[in-house]
Scaffold this motif. Structure first.
Motif, PDB file in Angstrom:
ATOM      1  N   UNK C  99       0.793  -1.231   0.000  1.00  0.00           N
ATOM      2  CA  UNK C  99       0.000   0.000   0.000  1.00  0.00           C
ATOM      3  C   UNK C  99       0.831   1.289   0.000  1.00  0.00           C
ATOM      4  N   UNK C 100       1.774   1.461   0.954  1.00  0.00           N
ATOM      5  CA  UNK C 100       2.527   2.726   0.959  1.00  0.00           C
ATOM      6  C   UNK C 100       3.373   2.910  -0.298  1.00  0.00           C
ATOM      7  N   UNK C 101       3.824   1.803  -0.899  1.00  0.00           N
ATOM      8  CA  UNK C 101       4.630   1.923  -2.116  1.00  0.00           C
ATOM      9  C   UNK C 101       3.757   2.359  -3.286  1.00  0.00           C
ATOM     10  N   UNK C 102       2.560   1.775  -3.366  1.00  0.00           N
ATOM     11  CA  UNK C 102       1.650   2.148  -4.460  1.00  0.00           C
ATOM     12  C   UNK C 102       1.271   3.620  -4.373  1.00  0.00           C
ATOM     13  N   UNK C 103       1.038   4.107  -3.149  1.00  0.00           N
ATOM     14  CA  UNK C 103       0.674   5.518  -2.991  1.00  0.00           C
ATOM     15  C   UNK C 103       1.814   6.413  -3.453  1.00  0.00           C
ATOM     16  N   UNK C 104       3.032   5.876  -3.469  1.00  0.00           N
ATOM     17  CA  UNK C 104       4.184   6.655  -3.929  1.00  0.00           C
ATOM     18  C   UNK C 104       4.496   6.370  -5.387  1.00  0.00           C
ATOM     19  N   UNK C 105       3.545   5.693  -6.067  1.00  0.00           N
ATOM     20  CA  UNK C 105       3.657   5.450  -7.514  1.00  0.00           C
ATOM     21  C   UNK C 105       4.962   4.754  -7.888  1.00  0.00           C
ATOM     22  N   UNK C 106       5.344   3.778  -7.094  1.00  0.00           N
ATOM     23  CA  UNK C 106       6.528   2.998  -7.401  1.00  0.00           C
ATOM     24  C   UNK C 106       6.164   1.968  -8.473  1.00  0.00           C
ATOM     25  N   UNK C 107       7.135   1.558  -9.269  1.00  0.00           N
ATOM     26  CA  UNK C 107       6.890   0.588 -10.333  1.00  0.00           C
ATOM     27  C   UNK C 107       6.464  -0.761  -9.774  1.00  0.00           C
ATOM     28  N   UNK C 108       5.685  -1.488 -10.556  1.00  0.00           N
ATOM     29  CA  UNK C 108       5.136  -2.767 -10.171  1.00  0.00           C
ATOM     30  C   UNK C 108       6.222  -3.778  -9.773  1.00  0.00           C
ATOM     31  N   UNK C 109       7.304  -3.820 -10.576  1.00  0.00           N
ATOM     32  CA  UNK C 109       8.377  -4.790 -10.308  1.00  0.00           C
ATOM     33  C   UNK C 109       9.084  -4.465  -9.000  1.00  0.00           C
ATOM     34  N   UNK C 110       9.388  -3.175  -8.853  1.00  0.00           N
ATOM     35  CA  UNK C 110      10.078  -2.718  -7.655  1.00  0.00           C
ATOM     36  C   UNK C 110       9.239  -3.050  -6.407  1.00  0.00           C
ATOM     37  N   UNK C 111       7.917  -2.830  -6.513  1.00  0.00           N
ATOM     38  CA  UNK C 111       7.035  -3.143  -5.386  1.00  0.00           C
ATOM     39  C   UNK C 111       7.108  -4.630  -5.060  1.00  0.00           C
ATOM     40  N   UNK C 112       6.995  -5.454  -6.111  1.00  0.00           N
ATOM     41  CA  UNK C 112       7.025  -6.899  -5.905  1.00  0.00           C
ATOM     42  C   UNK C 112       8.324  -7.342  -5.222  1.00  0.00           C
ATOM     43  N   UNK C 113       9.420  -6.754  -5.679  1.00  0.00           N
ATOM     44  CA  UNK C 113      10.717  -7.119  -5.143  1.00  0.00           C
ATOM     45  C   UNK C 113      10.795  -6.756  -3.651  1.00  0.00           C
ATOM     46  N   UNK C 114      10.365  -5.540  -3.347  1.00  0.00           N
ATOM     47  CA  UNK C 114      10.475  -5.090  -1.964  1.00  0.00           C
ATOM     48  C   UNK C 114       9.566  -5.884  -1.025  1.00  0.00           C
ATOM     49  N   UNK C 115       8.340  -6.210  -1.506  1.00  0.00           N
ATOM     50  CA  UNK C 115       7.418  -6.971  -0.662  1.00  0.00           C
ATOM     51  C   UNK C 115       8.027  -8.336  -0.347  1.00  0.00           C
ATOM     52  N   UNK C 116       8.580  -8.987  -1.386  1.00  0.00           N
ATOM     53  CA  UNK C 116       9.183 -10.308  -1.174  1.00  0.00           C
ATOM     54  C   UNK C 116      10.323 -10.223  -0.163  1.00  0.00           C
ATOM     55  N   UNK C 117      11.145  -9.187  -0.330  1.00  0.00           N
ATOM     56  CA  UNK C 117      12.289  -8.995   0.553  1.00  0.00           C
ATOM     57  C   UNK C 117      11.840  -8.815   2.003  1.00  0.00           C
TER      58      UNK C 117
END
Lengths: 339, 272, 339, 272
Positions: C99-117
């Protein structure tokens, strides 16, 4: 004043959960018995069955020899203090105190006399005209106690009566309650999930887990001779450390329990079992220091005096007096006789 | 969320809107003292030039309004009282007693809230007819003695009360009825007030059902009386509004008197 | 990562209560600062002002040199963990973390990577598809931490994040949190009413009371040199005992504070100040015994080793090392220099 | 509180009562397939001897029912949608935003709930007339675009949601509108469903207002169409009931489809 006895009491709820499983427990006349265990262990259900708010699925409960099965709560002559205090919000403190007496059709004068007496005893004189919402947490707790005491019931049930208070007040009222019990000599059944409350309050303690009674005994017995791994871990804070048998020179089918305060610095104990602790986190409490780390491959906590200087990463040489070891069977988790 | 204004831009919209909401009431009051001619104006005059207080006397004399008022008071009063008592009992049973099929019955009760009056109007009439209550106040009262809405409202409210209080009272020696009377009801005054007011309004304002059941003038209610001003050819707006003001008066008295209770109950215990 | 500084910050609420009164406090980059005090002391309001959920009535708050006054919460690049955890109940754990990453308009891949991490780091991998309602208390707490950490904020705010957990888990997670802070090195501001949590967690502790800052310092300083009577009584459990000056050989304008663990049995301390304790209530904790009673006309508590046998009514001869006395002015309640 | 029976004595009363509640529906269905003569019986026949399915065809042909349905769907659909959107926005403002006079405005809003339709009917008509919407679907839609009840319902529901969630979302970078869309509304589905259904029922079943505003047949709604069966001299009960069944059908579909939501929302979040 009367003994309370559970005879093979079982309580199943619709849906199949067994809250209390074949409970046998005798609470002698005048004893303060604490039922303790983690949430969902059945302690509250057991208490509510004494009060008559729940009916056992099987088994019997007797209070002073009388079988209580099927009797309504009002007919049991027990009093209860609720966690929420359950003061009637629309009534003044005076009316709250008088309520149980009025329901028993006591004379007006007698009621007035008893209310005054109780208010004096609990130092509520100033507050008689207030509504519960105008009282502080501690005052509410006292009114709730007063409403229960005023009827002079044969048994006195308390359901976590201190858990809504802050730590400071809780410690104060704990001692207060113990004094009160000594003065009244009434049978009291006290339910809590807090092992410290159980240890400090109870004449005896009944430890429950998943609906089953684990051990009954004095605080000292429970602490020094826990009958199984669950009781050993549940009582005491920080919890008892568990080490594999070989780490303390025992067999592999044994788990050894060591309380944090039984871990001393090497040299303080003559003939102790040596143990090296690799420090990870240091928690200073002022009076003591809790040192978290690992020893023999297991996470352990040691309680050392407050003036010891330790930093994360330090290697501490510790020693354990063999007499302080609790040995449990790895399979059954039951206590093993000390060899 | 920067600096806060003493009012927000929203007010530019909200203030006129609330003004629009008060207008009808003002308009009603104004019309009730106008002459019949003036009422035909569009846009309606909001500041009357002359006060025809005689409209009120005329409206009162046009029909036996005293009788109508008495009838309305009897019907409404009975409905309010019996709803308070019966809905309390039924609501408490649904809220706290355990009995077989309780949930099913409650859903059935909710379902009846959905059936429009149009559908049950005729069967209700036939039942009332069979009971011999057509054209009598009893026919107005009988179908309103207890309402599913009232049961629902009180049941929901009772469930918000802490169970501990009731258990404490039972341990202290109260019977179930004693618990209801001494603990539950005193704590439910806001909900009871709401039910009382709503029942009052519904019964007092009801027009359709009296129209069907009542035929003779001396059994008529205030609302039926007012209808007589809406003539087949010319509606006497001014007299109608004067009558309306008189019919609303007791309602406004009840509302203003109970307003604090009502708002509190809707606002804090309503759904919250 | 940035320092957080309060410059003369005052917060008044409508109705005139002053929640925070002229607070000056500097939290250096990377420090774990604990704000502690009784309920209503203003600690939560102070935290909410850092987050931007409340605006100061006067004064300024800076984060990493930037003045935050008037900035919306979303623009401050701080993260907060709530007491209730505030997980979005309609979203899966994965969506909560993202959620906080999406609100900051981060790219889909970057979000996926960070969530997994993040899921790996906090051991949430198995739970990514669950809804918050399907998690245990400890798991929810971890997800809440993860949602805050994932943004890599410059400061990390925690509002009593452990108070909804049971005692056992709380002790565990306390150590966990300390490890996490050491690894990340982010500025953390932690609010609690529990002095034990404050002592064990904080690099430094700020004690507040009634909107005013009382003392700032390391746990050790706070415990060993409380700057006034309030801090002395607030920190430590059981609370510091207070004796009139004459009872310990000092003047009448002095109040002497003695911590329960500083009361030893006579003979154990050479040259100690003698004190007779008339025992009233005995609380065995297993590891220690708390002995409540009166000494010199005052109610006092002594903490003695767990193996000491005491009964109500006993008279105990105790002794206090003069170095363990805390002396306060009876008027101002401030600490007096040791003579 | 001794031994518990599998059912309680209360059932001896409750079961017949719930039977009585289902009766009207059964009676309506039965009447809709009877001949006109049979409908005059008292007590009404509950088991029909012959099925006059032709009643349905006849009712359908008597008037342009297709057109009526379309009109009702347009009016009802627009009202439901606009209520969901506008009441959400207004309800959220009342629930969470701080602005001057918020409490006062909210009390004013509650007060309008108390004003009977009778009182505002005529001014509303005049306003609609001034807007040139008489005898058009717009005239049916305009007064129903937003209702005080809807604002009230959603405001109350929104206040039950933990503030923490909204504060967390704001710290996480959402705007106020984002908080409403992404956090508040998804958690308010039960309340939104309730509002949708209630608005649907009110608008679909409304009879009085269409009767006033609409005069031409091709702007009529289903309810107006049904009225044509209630003739001045002879009411064709069987055709009326057949029409009623047809008019109720979409309502029943909506109710059964949304029933779980609705009951859950009333029972758990309603007042609880």
């Amino acid at each position: 004043m009367a003994p309370v006895v559970f005879h093979q009491v079982t309580k199943e709820f619709p849906g199949g959960t067994t809250a209390v499983d074949a409970l046998d427990l005798e609470i002698p006349d005048g004893e303060l018995m604490v039922l303790v265990g983690p949430s969902g262990c059945g302690k509250s259900t057991a208490l509510r069955m004494i009060a008559g708010l729940e009916q056992p699925s099987s088994g019997r409960i007797t209070i002073g020899e009388r079988d209580m099965t099927g009797l309504s709560p009002g007919a049991r002559d027990v009093a209860m203090v609720f966690q929420s205090y359950a003061l009637y919000p629309h009534m003044s403190v005076r009316d709250n105190l008088a309520f149980p007496l009025r329901r028993r059709r006591m004379g007006r004068d007698e009621i007035g006399r008893r209310v005054t007496e109780m208010a004096e005893m609990l130092e509520l004189g100033e507050l008689l005209k207030r509504k519960p919402a105008q009282l502080s947490g501690g005052q509410r707790q006292r009114v709730a106690m007063g409403r229960a005491l005023i009827r002079e019931p044969v048994a006195f049930l308390l359901d976590e009566p201190l858990s809504n208070l802050d730590a400071k007040l809780r410690t104060e009222l704990r001692a207060e309650l113990k004094r009160l019990h000594r003065r009244l000599g009434t049978t009291m059944v006290y339910v809590t999930h807090d092992q410290i409350e159980a240890m400090t309050l109870g004449d005896r303690i009944a430890v429950m887990n998943r609906g089953r009674l684990q051990q009954v005994g004095s605080p000292d017995e429970i602490y020094r001779r826990p009958c199984n791994l669950f009781v050993g871990r549940f009582v005491g804070s920080p919890a008892m450390n568990l080490l594999p048998g070989p780490a303390v020179g025992r067999g592999a089918d044994v788990i050894a329990g060591v309380r944090p305060e039984a871990m001393h610095r090497a040299g303080e104990v003559a003939g102790g079992i040596p143990l090296e602790l690799v420090t990870d986190v240091v928690e200073p409490l002022g009076s003591d220091v809790y040192v978290h780390g690992s020893a023999g491959g297991e996470a352990v906590v040691a309680r050392l005096p407050g003036n010891v200087q330790v930093s994360p990463g330090d290697r501490l040489a510790l020693a354990i007096d063999p007499a302080d070891l609790h040995l449990f069977d790895r399979e059954t988790e039951g206590r093993l006789a000390h060899e | 969320m920067r600096a806060r204004l003493p009012f927000s831009p929203r007010h530019l919209a909200l203030v006129p809107i609330s003004a629009v909401m008060v207008l009808p009431l003002v308009w009603m009051l104004v019309t009730s003292v106008e002459s019949l001619d003036q009422t035909r104006h569009f846009p309606p005059t909001l500041i009357p030039t002359a006060f025809h207080w005689s409209n009120y006397r005329e409206a009162w004399n046009e029909a036996p309004f005293g009788r109508f008022f008495l009838n309305s008071v009897i019907v409404t009063g009975t409905a309010v009282l019996s709803n308070l008592i019966l809905c309390s009992l039924a609501g408490y049973a649904f809220a706290r007693l355990r009995f077989l099929g309780r949930e099913l019955l409650f859903v059935a009760l909710l379902a009846t809230l959905m059936v429009p009056f149009q559908v049950i109007m005729i069967p209700t009439f036939l039942i009332v007819q069979h009971l011999g209550l057509v054209d009598s106040l009893g026919g107005l009262i009988a179908p309103n003695l207890v309402t599913p809405f009232g049961i629902f409202l009180l049941r929901q409210f009772f469930r918000t009360l802490p169970v501990d209080l009731e258990e404490a009272a039972r341990i202290d020696g109260s019977t179930r009825l004693g618990v209801l009377l001494r603990v539950v009801l005193p704590l439910s005054l806001p909900a009871l007030a709401t039910l009382g007011i709503v029942t009052f309004l519904w019964t007092w304002n009801d027009f359709l059902w009296p129209l069907i059941v009542i035929t003779s003038t001396d059994q008529s209610t205030v609302q039926l009386g007012l209808a007589s001003f809406q003539g087949a050819h010319v509606t006497k707006w001014n007299l109608l509004m004067a009558g309306n003001v008189m019919a609303l008066a007791p309602m406004l008295v009840v509302f203003i008197g109970a307003q604090r209770w009502f708002v509190r109950s809707l606002a804090t215990t309503g759904i919250r």
